[in-house]
Design a protein around this motif. Structure first.
Motif, short mmCIF file in Angstrom:
data_model
loop_
_atom_site.label_atom_id
_atom_site.label_comp_id
_atom_site.label_asym_id
_atom_site.label_seq_id
_atom_site.Cartn_x
_atom_site.Cartn_y
_atom_site.Cartn_z
N ASP A 162 0.92 -1.29 -0.05
CA ASP A 162 0.01 0.03 -0.15
C ASP A 162 0.87 1.21 -0.13
O ASP A 162 0.65 2.13 -0.52
N ALA A 184 2.37 1.65 -3.39
CA ALA A 184 1.30 2.30 -4.37
C ALA A 184 1.18 3.84 -4.24
O ALA A 184 0.64 4.25 -5.26
N MET A 213 -1.86 5.58 -9.36
CA MET A 213 -1.37 4.18 -9.13
C MET A 213 -2.28 3.39 -8.14
O MET A 213 -2.79 4.16 -7.49
N ASN A 214 -2.29 2.20 -8.30
CA ASN A 214 -2.83 1.19 -7.13
C ASN A 214 -2.08 0.06 -7.25
O ASN A 214 -1.41 -0.46 -8.04
N ASP A 215 -2.18 -0.51 -6.10
CA ASP A 215 -1.42 -2.03 -5.87
C ASP A 215 -2.59 -2.99 -6.17
O ASP A 215 -3.82 -2.57 -5.59
N ASP A 254 -7.17 -6.56 -4.87
CA ASP A 254 -8.40 -7.26 -5.09
C ASP A 254 -8.65 -7.80 -6.49
O ASP A 254 -9.63 -8.16 -6.55
#
Lengths: 334, 334
Positions: B79, B82, B219-221, B224
């Motif tokens: 997190d 990201a 950006m995201n990790d 999910d």
């Protein structure tokens, strides 16, 4: 409505809306991979965490959902108070048992929000998961403190007086009242101890005040009972101590309920825990200054003991008898 | 030895000694009411938390204690990655079922310590409680990032390419292998996906690099599944998107295990989650720079889609077919 019908993201949306607006220190709260927060210039960061689990730390048989939310945060605020700091940003993780109602979780967040407002805490994020066991709440809280004001456990000096910020044993008395349906007896005395157990107050103003004025040499919050907190101060400071049993302050409610329970209020004060009063050590020539200052904070501090050289160990003075003081207090797993 | 024989404070002593030495940013780690940490001058603070619960996020039927400790921290580091940040201080809460052995908890802390060392995290405190249900671990992690470098979900612009930092679907393939005893088949392919599931790596260097060079717009990790992470970026950015199914990268192991499982690797990539790769959006004229830069970081980024104006919605392109892209991914409670 069941949480199942709403799903994780629907639930997060509903809960986020319950929370108070965040302060201008928060650049990004809930809704990204992490929260983004401005630090307080020139301060040190404090960081603490507490996990509470159903049927270990609380029971929904007697605790309202609001009180569970309040207490989960208040216990963390108390830790920040014990360092002389100011709380800032919290992240809240919640493990929710299957079948729990959305309304019940909302009530937890109402208690949490009330506590956040009371102590100026920004709720900036969290994690929402299912729990195959009972309800689990974990809160981590940051705070800030001036580098020359932070109060550790380790500063106590032989000769310092040991003081507490208020009466002890109320939380255990409240738990006894709740477990034994004494709340049916709707007296002020019982309402008071129940409130201390379910909605504990953190001594935030008092802790900050003592730290800022440089009046005390060490400090702890009383989460596990006076005995173990004082012993922690002694161990960290390389010192011994003596506690004067007749100086420990109780409210009328504690002595009354202890009598009903056939218990000693002293035992509750020493080993009961969860009072979240502060215990601190004060150099002899500052006692008057502390008493005067604390009166203004509507808090009546009491001298309950004295710091000794380490070779004298830790004792409890009852009348003319001197006993070895042992830790005790709430100890998980024992 | 049973934890009961040792008690809470004995256990904390043993576990503290397992942890790596903290950095010079830590003024006070374990052993006071809160940790005290120096902030990073001129940086913003990041704060995140994740709770993992036995039989929801992991099972001790297939996961080693070391892997549980590693993963509990790695998901938080991801997190911070990201956001383009650098992780700093962690507090670890652990709810321990009755009857668990001290050696087992020590093994959790060995995994945790390995992960802390790998990513430069200081473990500065925590809470150790008993759990009447299964094992529960909560970690809260702070990080720091330059104010002009922090990467939100909300910066994607129509026309940007959507890229991922590496192959997808490996974590679900690993979980399938573990649940179906494919680990008996000791091939490199199976070991690889199991390692991704049990000991996920956070793309920390890559995230920080992309942020520092200003090469990406959001950006995201991927915790999910790609679908829900891309939709989050689109919602936060007020944009639509299209994902090209044939461009999504898989390893040989994922396609092989998906075939054994009778599943589609695409489904695992879109909805499986826990790959902890990064998904990010890049302006067209920076694609070459990203590819060149990322090669040096031993990471092979792939273009998997494009950001569109919001009115075009979110689509999945399979050959000549265009379908509506829906979130899915792991959703607690549904």
């Amino acid at each position: 409505m069941k949480i199942k019908e709403l799903g994780e993201f629907g639930l997060i949306n509903i809960l986020s809306r319950k929370l108070p607006d965040t302060s201008n220190m928060v650049i990004k709260g809930i809704g990204d991979d992490t929260a983004v927060v401005k630090p307080h210039a020139g301060k040190l960061m404090l960081l603490t965490t507490d996990m509470i689990i159903e049927e270990v730390h609380f029971s929904l048989r007697y605790a309202s959902f609001e009180s569970v939310g309040w207490k989960a945060l208040a216990v963390n605020v108390s830790d920040i108070a014990a360092m002389g700091g100011t709380p800032s940003s919290a992240v809240v993780s919640i493990g929710i048992p299957e079948g729990m109602e959305v309304k019940q979780i909302e009530r937890i967040y109402i208690g949490l929000s009330d506590c956040a407002r009371e102590y100026g805490v920004d709720i900036v994020g969290g994690d929402t998961v299912k729990s195959p066991g009972g309800l689990v709440i974990n809160i981590a809280l940051t705070g800030w403190v001036a580098p020359d004001k932070v109060l550790y456990r380790s500063g106590a000096q032989p000769g310092d007086y040991i003081m507490v910020s208020g009466p002890l044993g109320r939380s255990v008395a409240g738990l006894y009242a709740l477990n034994n349906f004494l709340s049916g007896n709707d007296s002020e005395m019982i309402r008071e101890v129940i409130a201390v157990h379910l909605f504990p107050r953190a001594r935030l103003k008092e802790g900050r005040f003592l730290a800022e004025k440089g009046l005390v040499t060490s400090m702890n919050d009383i989460s596990d009972g006076l005995a173990s907190e004082v012993i922690e101060i002694c161990q960290a400071s390389g010192a011994g101590c003596e506690l004067y049993t007749e100086r420990i302050p109780y409210t009328h409610g504690v002595t009354e309920i202890a009598a009903i329970a056939g218990k000693s209020p002293l035992e509750w004060a020493l080993y009961g825990g969860e009072d979240f009063e502060l215990v601190f050590t004060v150099c002899e020539n500052r006692i008057d200054a502390v008493q005067a200052a604390m009166d203004k904070e509507s808090c009546l501090p009491s001298i309950v003991g004295r710091i000794l050289p380490t070779e004298e160990g830790c004792s409890l003075i009852e009348g003319t008898a001197r006993k070895v003081l042992t830790a005790g207090g709430y100890n998980h797993f024992k």
